[in-house]
Scaffold this motif. Structure first.
Motif, PDB file in Angstrom:
ATOM      1  N   CYS A 298      17.236   0.247  39.714  1.00 23.35           N
ATOM      2  CA  CYS A 298      16.943   1.065  40.902  1.00 23.35           C
ATOM      3  C   CYS A 298      15.822   0.493  41.768  1.00 23.35           C
ATOM      4  O   CYS A 298      15.532   1.029  42.836  1.00 23.35           O
ATOM      5  CB  CYS A 298      16.619   2.497  40.504  1.00 23.35           C
ATOM      6  N   CYS A 299      15.175  -0.581  41.312  1.00 26.66           N
ATOM      7  CA  CYS A 299      14.132  -1.313  42.058  1.00 26.66           C
ATOM      8  C   CYS A 299      12.830  -0.542  42.240  1.00 26.66           C
ATOM      9  O   CYS A 299      11.962  -0.973  42.996  1.00 26.66           O
ATOM     10  CB  CYS A 299      14.655  -1.782  43.421  1.00 26.66           C
ATOM     11  N   ARG A 300      12.650   0.573  41.568  1.00 30.96           N
ATOM     12  CA  ARG A 300      11.396   1.318  41.692  1.00 30.96           C
ATOM     13  C   ARG A 300      10.344   0.739  40.745  1.00 30.96           C
ATOM     14  O   ARG A 300      10.667   0.243  39.667  1.00 30.96           O
ATOM     15  CB  ARG A 300      11.623   2.788  41.379  1.00 30.96           C
ATOM     16  N   PRO A 301       9.060   0.835  41.130  1.00 29.73           N
ATOM     17  CA  PRO A 301       7.997   0.238  40.313  1.00 29.73           C
ATOM     18  C   PRO A 301       7.644   1.103  39.100  1.00 29.73           C
ATOM     19  O   PRO A 301       7.451   2.317  39.215  1.00 29.73           O
ATOM     20  CB  PRO A 301       6.824   0.150  41.282  1.00 29.73           C
ATOM     21  N   ASN A 302       7.570   0.479  37.946  1.00 27.63           N
ATOM     22  CA  ASN A 302       7.163   1.127  36.697  1.00 27.63           C
ATOM     23  C   ASN A 302       5.847   0.527  36.238  1.00 27.63           C
ATOM     24  O   ASN A 302       5.678  -0.687  36.278  1.00 27.63           O
ATOM     25  CB  ASN A 302       8.192   0.857  35.598  1.00 27.63           C
ATOM     26  N   ILE A 303       4.931   1.378  35.774  1.00 21.24           N
ATOM     27  CA  ILE A 303       3.731   0.870  35.112  1.00 21.24           C
ATOM     28  C   ILE A 303       4.103   0.714  33.645  1.00 21.24           C
ATOM     29  O   ILE A 303       4.539   1.671  33.001  1.00 21.24           O
ATOM     30  CB  ILE A 303       2.551   1.836  35.250  1.00 21.24           C
ATOM     31  N   LEU A 304       3.963  -0.490  33.135  1.00 20.52           N
ATOM     32  CA  LEU A 304       4.294  -0.778  31.746  1.00 20.52           C
ATOM     33  C   LEU A 304       3.015  -0.889  30.934  1.00 20.52           C
ATOM     34  O   LEU A 304       2.065  -1.564  31.333  1.00 20.52           O
ATOM     35  CB  LEU A 304       5.083  -2.086  31.632  1.00 20.52           C
ATOM     36  N   TYR A 305       2.992  -0.194  29.800  1.00 21.96           N
ATOM     37  CA  TYR A 305       1.896  -0.281  28.843  1.00 21.96           C
ATOM     38  C   TYR A 305       2.449  -0.974  27.606  1.00 21.96           C
ATOM     39  O   TYR A 305       3.305  -0.425  26.911  1.00 21.96           O
ATOM     40  CB  TYR A 305       1.366   1.105  28.506  1.00 21.96           C
ATOM     41  N   VAL A 306       1.983  -2.189  27.367  1.00 26.33           N
ATOM     42  CA  VAL A 306       2.522  -3.039  26.306  1.00 26.33           C
ATOM     43  C   VAL A 306       1.505  -3.121  25.170  1.00 26.33           C
ATOM     44  O   VAL A 306       0.320  -3.360  25.405  1.00 26.33           O
ATOM     45  CB  VAL A 306       2.811  -4.462  26.848  1.00 26.33           C
ATOM     46  N   ARG A 307       1.988  -2.917  23.946  1.00 24.74           N
ATOM     47  CA  ARG A 307       1.171  -3.069  22.752  1.00 24.74           C
ATOM     48  C   ARG A 307       1.873  -4.049  21.822  1.00 24.74           C
ATOM     49  O   ARG A 307       3.069  -3.923  21.581  1.00 24.74           O
ATOM     50  CB  ARG A 307       0.973  -1.730  22.051  1.00 24.74           C
ATOM     51  N   ILE A 308       1.109  -4.989  21.303  1.00 27.13           N
ATOM     52  CA  ILE A 308       1.653  -5.998  20.386  1.00 27.13           C
ATOM     53  C   ILE A 308       0.920  -5.876  19.059  1.00 27.13           C
ATOM     54  O   ILE A 308      -0.307  -5.960  19.012  1.00 27.13           O
ATOM     55  CB  ILE A 308       1.470  -7.421  20.948  1.00 27.13           C
ATOM     56  N   ASP A 309       1.674  -5.654  17.994  1.00 28.08           N
ATOM     57  CA  ASP A 309       1.091  -5.620  16.654  1.00 28.08           C
ATOM     58  C   ASP A 309       0.747  -7.053  16.260  1.00 28.08           C
ATOM     59  O   ASP A 309       1.629  -7.912  16.199  1.00 28.08           O
ATOM     60  CB  ASP A 309       2.085  -5.010  15.667  1.00 28.08           C
ATOM     61  N   GLU A 310      -0.518  -7.308  16.004  1.00 27.43           N
ATOM     62  CA  GLU A 310      -0.971  -8.676  15.734  1.00 27.43           C
ATOM     63  C   GLU A 310      -0.419  -9.242  14.435  1.00 27.43           C
ATOM     64  O   GLU A 310      -0.273 -10.455  14.299  1.00 27.43           O
ATOM     65  CB  GLU A 310      -2.501  -8.724  15.733  1.00 27.43           C
ATOM     66  N   GLU A 311      -0.112  -8.382  13.476  1.00 26.61           N
ATOM     67  CA  GLU A 311       0.399  -8.870  12.188  1.00 26.61           C
ATOM     68  C   GLU A 311       1.892  -9.147  12.231  1.00 26.61           C
ATOM     69  O   GLU A 311       2.354 -10.168  11.739  1.00 26.61           O
ATOM     70  CB  GLU A 311       0.076  -7.861  11.091  1.00 26.61           C
ATOM     71  N   THR A 312       2.657  -8.223  12.809  1.00 26.16           N
ATOM     72  CA  THR A 312       4.126  -8.361  12.802  1.00 26.16           C
ATOM     73  C   THR A 312       4.674  -8.918  14.113  1.00 26.16           C
ATOM     74  O   THR A 312       5.847  -9.260  14.187  1.00 26.16           O
ATOM     75  CB  THR A 312       4.790  -7.001  12.551  1.00 26.16           C
ATOM     76  N   LEU A 313       3.841  -8.958  15.169  1.00 27.63           N
ATOM     77  CA  LEU A 313       4.233  -9.365  16.520  1.00 27.63           C
ATOM     78  C   LEU A 313       5.306  -8.450  17.114  1.00 27.63           C
ATOM     79  O   LEU A 313       6.010  -8.816  18.048  1.00 27.63           O
ATOM     80  CB  LEU A 313       4.690 -10.828  16.562  1.00 27.63           C
ATOM     81  N   GLU A 314       5.394  -7.224  16.584  1.00 30.55           N
ATOM     82  CA  GLU A 314       6.307  -6.226  17.138  1.00 30.55           C
ATOM     83  C   GLU A 314       5.746  -5.712  18.457  1.00 30.55           C
ATOM     84  O   GLU A 314       4.545  -5.486  18.601  1.00 30.55           O
ATOM     85  CB  GLU A 314       6.466  -5.066  16.149  1.00 30.55           C
ATOM     86  N   ILE A 315       6.626  -5.537  19.444  1.00 32.68           N
ATOM     87  CA  ILE A 315       6.230  -5.142  20.788  1.00 32.68           C
ATOM     88  C   ILE A 315       6.690  -3.712  21.058  1.00 32.68           C
ATOM     89  O   ILE A 315       7.833  -3.364  20.788  1.00 32.68           O
ATOM     90  CB  ILE A 315       6.850  -6.063  21.844  1.00 32.68           C
ATOM     91  N   GLU A 316       5.779  -2.881  21.578  1.00 33.93           N
ATOM     92  CA  GLU A 316       6.101  -1.523  22.010  1.00 33.93           C
ATOM     93  C   GLU A 316       5.761  -1.415  23.480  1.00 33.93           C
ATOM     94  O   GLU A 316       4.690  -1.875  23.911  1.00 33.93           O
ATOM     95  CB  GLU A 316       5.251  -0.505  21.249  1.00 33.93           C
ATOM     96  N   ILE A 317       6.648  -0.797  24.254  1.00 36.57           N
ATOM     97  CA  ILE A 317       6.390  -0.626  25.687  1.00 36.57           C
ATOM     98  C   ILE A 317       6.650   0.820  26.079  1.00 36.57           C
ATOM     99  O   ILE A 317       7.699   1.388  25.767  1.00 36.57           O
ATOM    100  CB  ILE A 317       7.286  -1.545  26.544  1.00 36.57           C
ATOM    101  N   ASP A 318       5.680   1.420  26.772  1.00 36.26           N
ATOM    102  CA  ASP A 318       5.844   2.728  27.403  1.00 36.26           C
ATOM    103  C   ASP A 318       5.838   2.491  28.904  1.00 36.26           C
ATOM    104  O   ASP A 318       5.132   1.611  29.402  1.00 36.26           O
ATOM    105  CB  ASP A 318       4.708   3.666  27.032  1.00 36.26           C
ATOM    106  N   SER A 319       6.619   3.288  29.632  1.00 37.59           N
ATOM    107  CA  SER A 319       6.638   3.150  31.085  1.00 37.59           C
ATOM    108  C   SER A 319       6.366   4.497  31.728  1.00 37.59           C
ATOM    109  O   SER A 319       6.642   5.546  31.143  1.00 37.59           O
ATOM    110  CB  SER A 319       7.997   2.605  31.564  1.00 37.59           C
ATOM    111  N   GLU A 320       5.780   4.458  32.923  1.00 30.37           N
ATOM    112  CA  GLU A 320       5.548   5.678  33.681  1.00 30.37           C
ATOM    113  C   GLU A 320       5.678   5.363  35.166  1.00 30.37           C
ATOM    114  O   GLU A 320       5.671   4.207  35.576  1.00 30.37           O
ATOM    115  CB  GLU A 320       4.208   6.307  33.349  1.00 30.37           C
TER     116      GLU A 320
END
Length: 62
Positions: free
Chosen positions: A37-59
């Motif tokens: 839809c081309c609208r801007p999302n603020i992404l909050y990215v967290r990376i687990d330093e041990e597993t390198l798993e990525i979590e993203i929340d958007s608003e």
């Protein structure tokens, strides 16, 4: 090192894929437009330093 992760658009709910730059730290935030839809999302990215798993929340931006 870069990797990809998915997030859901805060406006239309469609899934998106974004590149995450691991060298930018374990907690990041930035604005990325939805690929559908081309609208801007603020992404909050967290990376687990041990597993390198990525979590993203958007608003909504604005």
């Amino acid at each position: 090192m870069q990797n990809t992760a998915d997030f859901f658009c805060a406006y239309c709910g469609e899934p998106n894929t974004t590149f995450v730059d691991f060298s930018a730290g374990g907690q990041q935030s930035y604005v990325e437009d939805c690929q559908v839809c081309c609208r801007p999302n603020i992404l909050y990215v967290r990376i687990d330093e041990e597993t390198l798993e990525i979590e993203i929340d958007s608003e909504y931006e604005g």
